[in-house]
Design an enzyme around this catalytic site. Sequence first.
Site, PDB file in Angstrom:
ATOM      1  N   VAL A 118      63.895  37.968 -33.786  1.00 61.73           N
ATOM      2  CA  VAL A 118      65.119  38.618 -32.980  1.00 61.73           C
ATOM      3  C   VAL A 118      65.972  39.184 -33.847  1.00 61.73           C
ATOM      4  O   VAL A 118      66.560  40.571 -33.487  1.00 61.73           O
ATOM      5  CB  VAL A 118      65.821  37.686 -32.007  1.00 61.73           C
ATOM      6  CG1 VAL A 118      67.241  38.117 -31.839  1.00 61.73           C
ATOM      7  CG2 VAL A 118      65.104  36.747 -31.210  1.00 61.73           C
ATOM      8  N   ALA A 123      64.444  42.839 -34.900  1.00 57.74           N
ATOM      9  CA  ALA A 123      64.734  43.895 -33.993  1.00 57.74           C
ATOM     10  C   ALA A 123      65.881  44.151 -33.650  1.00 57.74           C
ATOM     11  O   ALA A 123      66.582  45.378 -33.450  1.00 57.74           O
ATOM     12  CB  ALA A 123      63.946  43.164 -32.639  1.00 57.74           C
ATOM     13  N   GLU A 124      67.011  43.292 -33.849  1.00 60.91           N
ATOM     14  CA  GLU A 124      68.633  43.540 -33.508  1.00 60.91           C
ATOM     15  C   GLU A 124      68.886  44.233 -34.723  1.00 60.91           C
ATOM     16  O   GLU A 124      69.874  45.058 -34.297  1.00 60.91           O
ATOM     17  CB  GLU A 124      69.192  42.120 -33.377  1.00 60.91           C
ATOM     18  CG  GLU A 124      68.855  41.563 -31.878  1.00 60.91           C
ATOM     19  CD  GLU A 124      69.213  42.296 -30.603  1.00 60.91           C
ATOM     20  OE1 GLU A 124      70.135  43.032 -30.853  1.00 60.91           O
ATOM     21  OE2 GLU A 124      68.875  42.006 -29.359  1.00 60.91           O
ATOM     22  N   SER A 125      69.147  43.936 -35.863  1.00 54.46           N
ATOM     23  CA  SER A 125      69.785  44.380 -37.073  1.00 54.46           C
ATOM     24  C   SER A 125      69.128  44.562 -38.086  1.00 54.46           C
ATOM     25  O   SER A 125      69.885  45.221 -39.170  1.00 54.46           O
ATOM     26  CB  SER A 125      71.156  43.384 -37.125  1.00 54.46           C
ATOM     27  OG  SER A 125      70.346  42.098 -37.693  1.00 54.46           O
ATOM     28  N   TYR A 185      62.145  46.366 -25.899  1.00 55.31           N
ATOM     29  CA  TYR A 185      62.751  45.028 -26.623  1.00 55.31           C
ATOM     30  C   TYR A 185      61.802  44.055 -26.678  1.00 55.31           C
ATOM     31  O   TYR A 185      61.512  43.439 -27.553  1.00 55.31           O
ATOM     32  CB  TYR A 185      63.854  44.917 -26.346  1.00 55.31           C
ATOM     33  CG  TYR A 185      64.658  43.900 -26.714  1.00 55.31           C
ATOM     34  CD1 TYR A 185      65.395  44.124 -27.964  1.00 55.31           C
ATOM     35  CD2 TYR A 185      64.611  42.626 -26.505  1.00 55.31           C
ATOM     36  CE1 TYR A 185      66.136  43.080 -28.888  1.00 55.31           C
ATOM     37  CE2 TYR A 185      65.483  41.485 -27.051  1.00 55.31           C
ATOM     38  CZ  TYR A 185      65.941  41.577 -28.521  1.00 55.31           C
ATOM     39  OH  TYR A 185      66.737  40.596 -28.698  1.00 55.31           O
TER      40      TYR A 185
END
Length: 225
Positions: A113, A116-118, A204
């Site tokens: 996660v 993918a997010e940051s 996503y």
Amino acid sequence: MACARLCILVLLCSMAGPALSDVFKYVDAQGNVIFTDKPVVRKDLNLAWQRPTKSLTDENQRAQRRVLAYNRVISSGKARRKESFAGRRADYDEAIRSVALRYRLAPALLHAVIRAESAYDAGAVSQAGAIGLMQLIPATAKRYNVRDIRDPVDNLRGGAAYLRDLLDLFDQDLSLALAGYNAGENAVIRYGRKIPPYPETQTYVRKVLQFYWAEQAALTRLAVR
């Protein structure tokens, strides 16, 4: 799309007092991870490791000290942040494992996660106003009592707590939980508890699942060495 399911059971142990039990990690044939404070005798489970609670507590404390010290240096402007992806990942690996244990999540899932997010950039801010490692929006941060959304550990904790709630809400369906993390749980419910037909959300979910499977594969390779 294959639906990855995460079956994780954790019996939280007391961290105080003279009698501290061990923590056992088991993995079944499907790759599901089970944490427990007691030995489990089942033919379909393989013991991955057994560790004293005290050692895990010590690791958590070391991770907290390491990240806080790193943040102090960064905020003072006296350090050059590591440029490599691997370097940024290493900075938060211990904190991720600690938070994962607290919220009954696989560390590999949190890594996926965050990637993918940051991409492990604690200072990341999206155009929509999402902030930090887990890209929390202020409303979600408030909902999960995140005092400082820009603090990596606090941000990580809030995101992990939200992800745990989403997994519980959607009966441990990882794809739906990830869709909820991206689009909000109400969107998933509105579309009949299915991944909403939003291209961004569908991309996503695929991306995080691919990262998650890659993380698991890397752990498997390390385990057999």
